[in-house]
Design an enzyme around this catalytic site. Structure first.
Site, PDB file in Angstrom:
ATOM      1  N   THR A 157       0.833  -1.201   0.000  1.00  0.00           N
ATOM      2  CA  THR A 157       0.000   0.000   0.000  1.00  0.00           C
ATOM      3  C   THR A 157       0.872   1.257   0.000  1.00  0.00           C
ATOM      4  O   THR A 157       1.936   1.282   0.628  1.00  0.00           O
ATOM      5  CB  THR A 157      -0.975   0.035   1.206  1.00  0.00           C
ATOM      6  OG1 THR A 157      -1.311   1.388   1.496  1.00  0.00           O
ATOM      7  CG2 THR A 157      -0.395  -0.603   2.443  1.00  0.00           C
ATOM      8  N   SER A 192      -0.781   3.586  10.808  1.00  0.00           N
ATOM      9  CA  SER A 192      -1.709   2.659  11.478  1.00  0.00           C
ATOM     10  C   SER A 192      -0.999   1.327  11.693  1.00  0.00           C
ATOM     11  O   SER A 192       0.047   1.056  11.084  1.00  0.00           O
ATOM     12  CB  SER A 192      -2.973   2.432  10.637  1.00  0.00           C
ATOM     13  OG  SER A 192      -2.709   1.504   9.598  1.00  0.00           O
ATOM     14  N   TYR A 194      -2.295  -1.468  10.740  1.00  0.00           N
ATOM     15  CA  TYR A 194      -2.454  -2.175   9.454  1.00  0.00           C
ATOM     16  C   TYR A 194      -1.301  -1.822   8.508  1.00  0.00           C
ATOM     17  O   TYR A 194      -0.644  -2.705   7.954  1.00  0.00           O
ATOM     18  CB  TYR A 194      -3.808  -1.812   8.813  1.00  0.00           C
ATOM     19  CG  TYR A 194      -3.792  -1.919   7.307  1.00  0.00           C
ATOM     20  CD1 TYR A 194      -3.677  -3.159   6.678  1.00  0.00           C
ATOM     21  CD2 TYR A 194      -3.852  -0.772   6.498  1.00  0.00           C
ATOM     22  CE1 TYR A 194      -3.619  -3.256   5.292  1.00  0.00           C
ATOM     23  CE2 TYR A 194      -3.802  -0.867   5.118  1.00  0.00           C
ATOM     24  CZ  TYR A 194      -3.681  -2.102   4.518  1.00  0.00           C
ATOM     25  OH  TYR A 194      -3.615  -2.200   3.156  1.00  0.00           O
ATOM     26  N   HIS A 195      -1.061  -0.500   8.319  1.00  0.00           N
ATOM     27  CA  HIS A 195       0.006  -0.112   7.391  1.00  0.00           C
ATOM     28  C   HIS A 195       1.364  -0.608   7.884  1.00  0.00           C
ATOM     29  O   HIS A 195       2.233  -0.968   7.091  1.00  0.00           O
ATOM     30  CB  HIS A 195       0.025   1.415   7.210  1.00  0.00           C
ATOM     31  CG  HIS A 195      -1.162   1.934   6.441  1.00  0.00           C
ATOM     32  ND1 HIS A 195      -2.223   2.567   7.043  1.00  0.00           N
ATOM     33  CD2 HIS A 195      -1.459   1.889   5.120  1.00  0.00           C
ATOM     34  CE1 HIS A 195      -3.120   2.902   6.117  1.00  0.00           C
ATOM     35  NE2 HIS A 195      -2.680   2.509   4.944  1.00  0.00           N
ATOM     36  N   LYS A 198       1.927  -4.001   6.796  1.00  0.00           N
ATOM     37  CA  LYS A 198       2.306  -4.094   5.373  1.00  0.00           C
ATOM     38  C   LYS A 198       3.796  -3.775   5.187  1.00  0.00           C
ATOM     39  O   LYS A 198       4.468  -4.364   4.340  1.00  0.00           O
ATOM     40  CB  LYS A 198       1.450  -3.146   4.524  1.00  0.00           C
ATOM     41  CG  LYS A 198      -0.046  -3.346   4.648  1.00  0.00           C
ATOM     42  CD  LYS A 198      -0.545  -4.652   4.077  1.00  0.00           C
ATOM     43  CE  LYS A 198      -0.671  -4.622   2.591  1.00  0.00           C
ATOM     44  NZ  LYS A 198      -1.392  -5.814   2.074  1.00  0.00           N
TER      45      LYS A 198
HETATM   46  N1  LIG Z   1      -8.925  -2.114  -1.591  1.00  0.00           N
HETATM   47  C1  LIG Z   1      -8.035  -1.139  -1.543  1.00  0.00           C
HETATM   48  O1  LIG Z   1      -8.355   0.034  -1.767  1.00  0.00           O
HETATM   49  C2  LIG Z   1      -6.596  -1.453  -1.219  1.00  0.00           C
HETATM   50  C3  LIG Z   1      -5.659  -0.415  -1.279  1.00  0.00           C
HETATM   51  C4  LIG Z   1      -4.318  -0.698  -1.004  1.00  0.00           C
HETATM   52  C5  LIG Z   1      -3.928  -1.980  -0.683  1.00  0.00           C
HETATM   53  N2  LIG Z   1      -4.868  -2.976  -0.614  1.00  0.00           N
HETATM   54  C6  LIG Z   1      -4.396  -4.324  -0.268  1.00  0.00           C
HETATM   55  O2  LIG Z   1      -4.911  -5.238  -1.212  1.00  0.00           O
HETATM   56  C7  LIG Z   1      -5.183  -6.497  -0.595  1.00  0.00           C
HETATM   57  C8  LIG Z   1      -6.610  -6.890  -0.911  1.00  0.00           C
HETATM   58  O3  LIG Z   1      -7.472  -5.856  -0.455  1.00  0.00           O
HETATM   59  P1  LIG Z   1      -9.034  -5.987  -0.565  1.00  0.00           P
HETATM   60  O4  LIG Z   1      -9.589  -4.616  -0.573  1.00  0.00           O
HETATM   61  O5  LIG Z   1      -9.393  -6.939  -1.632  1.00  0.00           O
HETATM   62  O6  LIG Z   1      -9.354  -6.623   0.871  1.00  0.00           O
HETATM   63  P2  LIG Z   1     -10.411  -7.773   1.211  1.00  0.00           P
HETATM   64  O7  LIG Z   1     -10.544  -7.811   2.694  1.00  0.00           O
HETATM   65  O8  LIG Z   1     -11.647  -7.576   0.426  1.00  0.00           O
HETATM   66  O9  LIG Z   1      -9.671  -9.079   0.670  1.00  0.00           O
HETATM   67  C9  LIG Z   1      -8.784  -9.840   1.433  1.00  0.00           C
HETATM   68  C10 LIG Z   1      -9.316 -11.258   1.451  1.00  0.00           C
HETATM   69  O10 LIG Z   1      -8.390 -12.075   2.149  1.00  0.00           O
HETATM   70  C11 LIG Z   1      -9.112 -12.955   2.993  1.00  0.00           C
HETATM   71  N3  LIG Z   1      -8.233 -13.331   4.101  1.00  0.00           N
HETATM   72  C12 LIG Z   1      -7.716 -12.534   5.076  1.00  0.00           C
HETATM   73  N4  LIG Z   1      -6.999 -13.272   5.933  1.00  0.00           N
HETATM   74  C13 LIG Z   1      -7.041 -14.560   5.490  1.00  0.00           C
HETATM   75  C14 LIG Z   1      -6.515 -15.785   5.973  1.00  0.00           C
HETATM   76  N5  LIG Z   1      -5.797 -15.841   7.111  1.00  0.00           N
HETATM   77  N6  LIG Z   1      -6.776 -16.929   5.281  1.00  0.00           N
HETATM   78  C15 LIG Z   1      -7.511 -16.894   4.136  1.00  0.00           C
HETATM   79  N7  LIG Z   1      -8.062 -15.749   3.643  1.00  0.00           N
HETATM   80  C16 LIG Z   1      -7.822 -14.605   4.328  1.00  0.00           C
HETATM   81  C17 LIG Z   1     -10.315 -12.154   3.432  1.00  0.00           C
HETATM   82  O11 LIG Z   1     -11.380 -12.983   3.865  1.00  0.00           O
HETATM   83  C18 LIG Z   1     -10.661 -11.373   2.172  1.00  0.00           C
HETATM   84  O12 LIG Z   1     -11.587 -12.060   1.366  1.00  0.00           O
HETATM   85  C19 LIG Z   1      -4.932  -6.307   0.892  1.00  0.00           C
HETATM   86  O13 LIG Z   1      -3.695  -6.893   1.221  1.00  0.00           O
HETATM   87  C20 LIG Z   1      -4.873  -4.812   1.074  1.00  0.00           C
HETATM   88  O14 LIG Z   1      -3.958  -4.487   2.085  1.00  0.00           O
HETATM   89  C21 LIG Z   1      -6.179  -2.738  -0.868  1.00  0.00           C
END
Ligand SMILES: NC(=O)c1ccc[n+]([C@@H]2O[C@H](COP(=O)([O-])OP(=O)(O)OC[C@H]3O[C@@H](n4cnc5c(N)ncnc54)[C@H](O)[C@@H]3O)[C@@H](O)[C@H]2O)c1
Length: 394
Positions: A157, A192, A194-195, A198
């Site tokens: 991120t 955060s 979370y960040h 990452k």
């Molecule tokens: N959506 C955004 O705007 C955004 C921006 C920057 C970075 N990201 C990164 O992209 C990635 C995906 O984001 P997203 O928005 O799709 O999030 P999301 O929560 O919709 O998707 C993550 C998926 O991983 C699954 N998951 C989490 N822990 C797990 C585990 N231990 N075992 C199996 N499954 C597990 C969750 O159930 C979920 O379905 C993340 O790593 C996030 O940090 C997202």
């Protein structure tokens, strides 16, 4: 190619699964519904109901004839992770239940992705750290032990960098110090837990890449907006789940839903906060281009995955303009900022790398916003305005 998608039920994971499947790849998705359960835990809700992961795979198969294999399992369990590579883990749904074999590429999305969630309390902070870091470490060791040549694509991120008072490079910084030069990961300063998790992902992977010559592309992504992708047009039940609450919703998604609900847009503080954003369709494109041009063994390749930068005020103005054209009488409110962040700051990230490997960016135009509004309007009756601001401070 066999593509293994960790977190394949997610906002980005499921559209990625369809995107690769539509292009003829054998896709396996793994998820434990962490996100669905977290939404129940914090009383967040999707804009529309979303079928279970096996059900979505069946709908996709019926519509296209293509198979996406599904495994419902927790990847923070190391034996489960290793079973994906040894063939010990059983499919929850698959047409052909024989083990597909080692993956060519792994997309790692399986993390707790919300900053406010990670700062709700010490318990959610612990859940975030344990889930994200153990899952990442499990993956790194499984790849080292079973499939060291497999290309990992991880979604990082832009929040890892924070808002430094210098230009943000794509992952690396050349330093000259007392007459000597070296190249280091660009300084990171998260706002955060979370960040921070990452950042620690990147550090873990960088260790594994230096030590065992693993190969990875880390995509430093900005907040994503949008619902529809080319593949979800096949059947609307294939749209990704979509949050608009203050914990799991991202800013453009929230503003569009707030407009449709005739709720004032909740700009945090002065609204001068600048970030890089991208359309969900561009996320898919960036991941796919990274797959087509993999990192080399021993390489940690980092791209800043954004299409354009905006202040929050600029986003609010755009959403207000399009919302008003659609008859929503959108107001903009500056609310007390629940976040600890600079509300006016320098922000100049580099983000040419992905275009260099063939990504064509799609900017946030009024047309794009109109299409987005149209889908949200279909689900207006489901919107719960009480989820917009519940007072989480982070
Ligand atoms: N959506 C955004 O705007 C955004 C921006 C920057 C970075 N990201 C990164 O992209 C990635 C995906 O984001 P997203 O928005 O799709 O999030 P999301 O929560 O919709 O998707 C993550 C998926 O991983 C699954 N998951 C989490 N822990 C797990 C585990 N231990 N075992 C199996 N499954 C597990 C969750 O159930 C979920 O379905 C993340 O790593 C996030 O940090 C997202």
């Amino acid at each position: 190619m066999h593509i293994l998608i960790l977190g394949g039920d997610g906002y980005l994971g499921w559209p990625s699964a369809m995107y690769f499947s539509a292009r003829g790849h054998q896709v396996t998705v793994v998820d434990n519904y962490f996100r669905r359960k977290a939404c129940i835990d914090v009383d967040a809700d999707f804009l529309y109901p979303v079928p279970s992961l096996p059900e979505r795979a069946r709908i996709w198969h019926k519509a296209t004839g293509r198979e996406i294999k599904v495994i419902l399992a927790d990847l923070s369990d190391s034996e489960t992770m290793r079973g994906l590579f040894s063939g010990a883990v059983r499919y929850t749904w698959a047409l052909d239940e024989r083990f597909t074999g080692l993956p060519h590429t792994i997309l790692h999305y399986a993390e707790q992705p919300s900053a406010p969630y990670s700062l709700l309390d010490y318990r959610r902070a612990n859940i975030t750290l344990a889930n994200n870091l153990i899952t990442t470490n499990n993956l790194m060791f499984a790849v080292k032990d079973f499939a060291p040549d497999t290309h990992i694509i991880h979604i990082g991120t832009m929040g890892e960098y924070g808002t430094p008072n210098i230009d943000i490079e794509e992952g690396w910084l050349d330093i000259e110090h007392k007459g000597r030069r070296d190249r280091f990961l660009f300084p990171r300063q998260a706002s955060s837990i979370y960040h921070t998790s990452k950042i620690m992902d990147t550090d873990l992977f960088w260790f594994g890449i230096r030590t065992w010559k693993l190969r990875m592309t880390d995509l430093m992504q900005g907040p994503v907006y949008g619902i529809e992708t080319e593949e979800s047009r096949v059947d609307e039940r294939l749209r990704p789940y979509f949050n608009y609450d203050e914990i799991f919703g991202t800013v453009i998604n929230r503003f569009v839903v707030q407009s449709v609900a005739r709720h004032p847009l909740t700009v945090y503080g002065k609204g001068g906060q600048t970030r890089g954003y991208l359309n969900i369709c561009d996320t898919l494109q960036c991941v796919y281009k990274s797959f087509e041009t993999p990192a080399n063994p021993g390489e940690l390749r980092i791209f800043n995955q954004i299409t354009e930068t905006f202040t929050v005020n600029e986003l609010a103005e755009r959403v207000q303009r399009v919302g008003t054209e659609r008859g929503h009488a959108v107001q903009v409110n500056h609310v007390e900022n629940p976040r600890k962040e600079a509300e006016e700051h320098y922000y100049n990230p580099a983000y040419q790398g992905l275009q260099g490997i063939g990504v064509t960016p799609h900017p946030l135009t009024d047309d794009v916003l109109h299409g987005f509004f149209a889908i949200v309007e279909e689900h207006k009756a489901n919107i719960k305005p009480e989820l917009f601001l519940k007072g989480v401070r982070w």
